[in-house]
Design a protein around this motif. Structure first.
Motif, short mmCIF file in Angstrom:
data_model
loop_
_atom_site.label_atom_id
_atom_site.label_comp_id
_atom_site.label_asym_id
_atom_site.label_seq_id
_atom_site.Cartn_x
_atom_site.Cartn_y
_atom_site.Cartn_z
N ALA A 114 15.35 71.70 59.85
CA ALA A 114 16.43 72.62 59.45
C ALA A 114 17.81 72.02 59.63
O ALA A 114 18.78 72.49 59.03
N LEU A 115 17.94 70.99 60.48
CA LEU A 115 19.26 70.38 60.71
C LEU A 115 19.45 69.10 59.90
O LEU A 115 20.47 68.43 60.05
N SER A 116 18.50 68.75 59.06
CA SER A 116 18.65 67.55 58.24
C SER A 116 18.55 67.95 56.77
O SER A 116 19.39 68.69 56.29
N GLY A 117 17.56 67.47 56.05
CA GLY A 117 17.42 67.83 54.65
C GLY A 117 17.34 66.62 53.75
O GLY A 117 17.45 65.48 54.19
N ARG A 118 17.16 66.88 52.47
CA ARG A 118 16.84 65.83 51.50
C ARG A 118 17.88 64.71 51.44
O ARG A 118 17.56 63.55 51.27
N ASP A 119 19.16 65.01 51.58
CA ASP A 119 20.21 63.99 51.46
C ASP A 119 20.66 63.44 52.80
O ASP A 119 21.62 62.67 52.88
N ALA A 120 19.99 63.84 53.88
CA ALA A 120 20.40 63.44 55.22
C ALA A 120 19.69 62.17 55.67
O ALA A 120 18.73 61.70 55.05
N LEU A 121 20.18 61.63 56.78
CA LEU A 121 19.53 60.50 57.45
C LEU A 121 19.09 60.96 58.83
O LEU A 121 19.87 61.57 59.57
N VAL A 122 17.84 60.68 59.18
CA VAL A 122 17.34 60.96 60.52
C VAL A 122 16.96 59.63 61.16
O VAL A 122 16.13 58.89 60.61
N VAL A 123 17.55 59.33 62.32
CA VAL A 123 17.25 58.11 63.06
C VAL A 123 16.35 58.51 64.22
O VAL A 123 16.74 59.30 65.09
N SER A 124 15.14 57.95 64.24
CA SER A 124 14.10 58.40 65.17
C SER A 124 13.59 57.24 66.02
O SER A 124 13.26 56.18 65.49
N ASP A 125 13.48 57.46 67.33
CA ASP A 125 12.92 56.46 68.24
C ASP A 125 11.46 56.20 67.90
O ASP A 125 10.69 57.12 67.61
#
Length: 395
Positions: A114-125
């Motif tokens: 819910a805090l990201s989305g299709r145009d977002a970037l998520v940086v994950s460990d």
């Protein structure tokens, strides 16, 4: 015998055979209510799951509110008890607001998606828990998996894809970005460098989402968590997820953060909107545990003392244990087969331990996973160490 070409699940048999050959078959082991085993496998870090105040509170809540919440939180599934837990949990951890979910897994799926989305970037460990990984997958965002506990790698991933907040032109929209990490990693029990992760995120306007599953009740002042300990509680760009099923000895999960973030989740998080609310008994139990922890903050200190005691004794005996930052003590095994055999031998000797093997471990190294509980006596700690050392694989 040739497989029937109309057998829709023939592929399951082939996968089962591969798991058998690799020694990776998982089996359920139902435990009795009065198990005689010494428990170093559960996540009941504070020993509250059977505390009389906690079980009594669960019973009272069930009698008053019913066995189930009867619907989603937005229909009939929110009770006054849910609201009280949310208010007291947010206050305890130092955040504006909180939202209770049916599980910690559901809370992580909600926060990340819910805090990201299709145009977002998520940086994950790279070592994040499966629930955070699944949240990334459901988010439809671009996912950058970075090396474990590496703030410089986070900074580089953000720098390659997000406009620096200081360099953005007037009116230019920065790309939405999220940095996601466990507070304490569930396999080896090491803590994330949260202050450094926040420092890497902020120049790019990225939010930091931290899973406190193994930090709440153990780290920070009186067990307020690793985020609180790092001085990040209540920050406008930090969101915490938590489970009620570990230190609080109950069931369920929560997201804590700025009030506008919580309001956004109420209106957009699918695992909140479309899921039945957490049952009242679990809410009552979690609330009782939280109040116990506030009254007895030394419980958090005791967990860390037990963990370090286990680590010190096991390494002194020559075993390859990882120094714990919180409550989890990891002891390396030479192979998946030896890990399974070691755990079985411990069980036969009266000790229940966790057994982590591929694919559950990100580095492919099998190990025993010990959960240090704050209610263990010195005699029980000595007994556990004796069993683990005595049954350890020989070189």
């Amino acid at each position: 015998m040739p497989q029937d070409r109309h057998d829709a699940f023939a592929w399951i048999d082939a996968q089962r055979e591969r798991r058998d050959r690799a020694g990776l078959v998982r089996r359920l082991s139902p435990r009795p209510a009065d198990s005689p085993l010494l428990d170093l496998a559960s996540n009941d870090y504070l020993g509250l799951a059977r505390h009389p105040e906690v079980t009594a509170a669960a019973a009272v809540a069930a009698h008053r509110w019913g066995a189930g919440s009867t619907g989603s939180r937005l229909v009939t599934g929110s009770t006054e008890l849910h609201a009280t837990l949310e208010r007291e949990l947010a206050e305890f951890c130092g955040f504006e607001a909180a939202l209770v979910f049916s599980s910690g897994y559901a809370a992580n799926l909600a926060a990340v998606s819910a805090l990201s989305g299709r145009d977002a970037l998520v940086v994950s460990d790279a070592d994040n828990h499966a629930s955070l990984i699944d949240g990334c997958r459901l988010s439809r965002a671009e996912i950058a998996v970075v090396p474990h506990a590496d703030p410089d790698a986070v900074r580089k991933a953000l720098g390659a894809a997000v406009v620096d907040a200081g360099e953005a032109n007037a009116g230019e929209a920065r790309r939405r970005a999220l940095v996601v990490s466990d507070a304490v990693f569930s396999v080896d029990g090491d803590a994330a460098p949260l202050a450094a992760l926040a420092g890497a995120s902020r120049p790019y306007g990225a939010a930091l989402v931290v899973d406190e599953a193994h930090g709440l009740g153990v780290l920070g002042e009186g067990g307020r968590g690793a985020v609180h300990e790092a001085g990040l509680a209540g920050a406008p760009d930090v969101v915490v997820t938590a489970t009620l099923s570990k230190s609080l000895g109950s069931q369920g999960g929560a997201v804590l953060g700025p009030a506008r973030v919580i309001d956004h989740l109420v209106n957009s998080a699918r695992t909140f909107i479309f899921d039945t609310g957490l049952n009242p008994a679990a809410v009552g139990a979690a609330l009782a545990s939280l109040r116990l922890l506030r009254r007895e903050p030394e419980r958090a200190t005791r967990v860390r003392t037990v963990a370090m005691g286990l680590y010190g004794r096991l390494t002194a005996a020559g075993l390859a244990a990882v120094r714990p930052d919180a409550s989890v003590v990891s002891v390396r095994a030479p192979s998946p087969e030896e890990a399974v055999r070691w755990a079985a031998d411990c069980r036969a000797a009266g000790l229940m331990v966790g057994c982590f093997r591929p694919p559950s471990v990100p580095d492919g190294v099998s190990r025993l996973r010990l959960a240090a509980r704050g209610d263990l006596t010195e005699e029980q700690i000595e007994e556990a160490v004796d069993v683990i050392v005595r049954t350890a694989p020989t070189a």
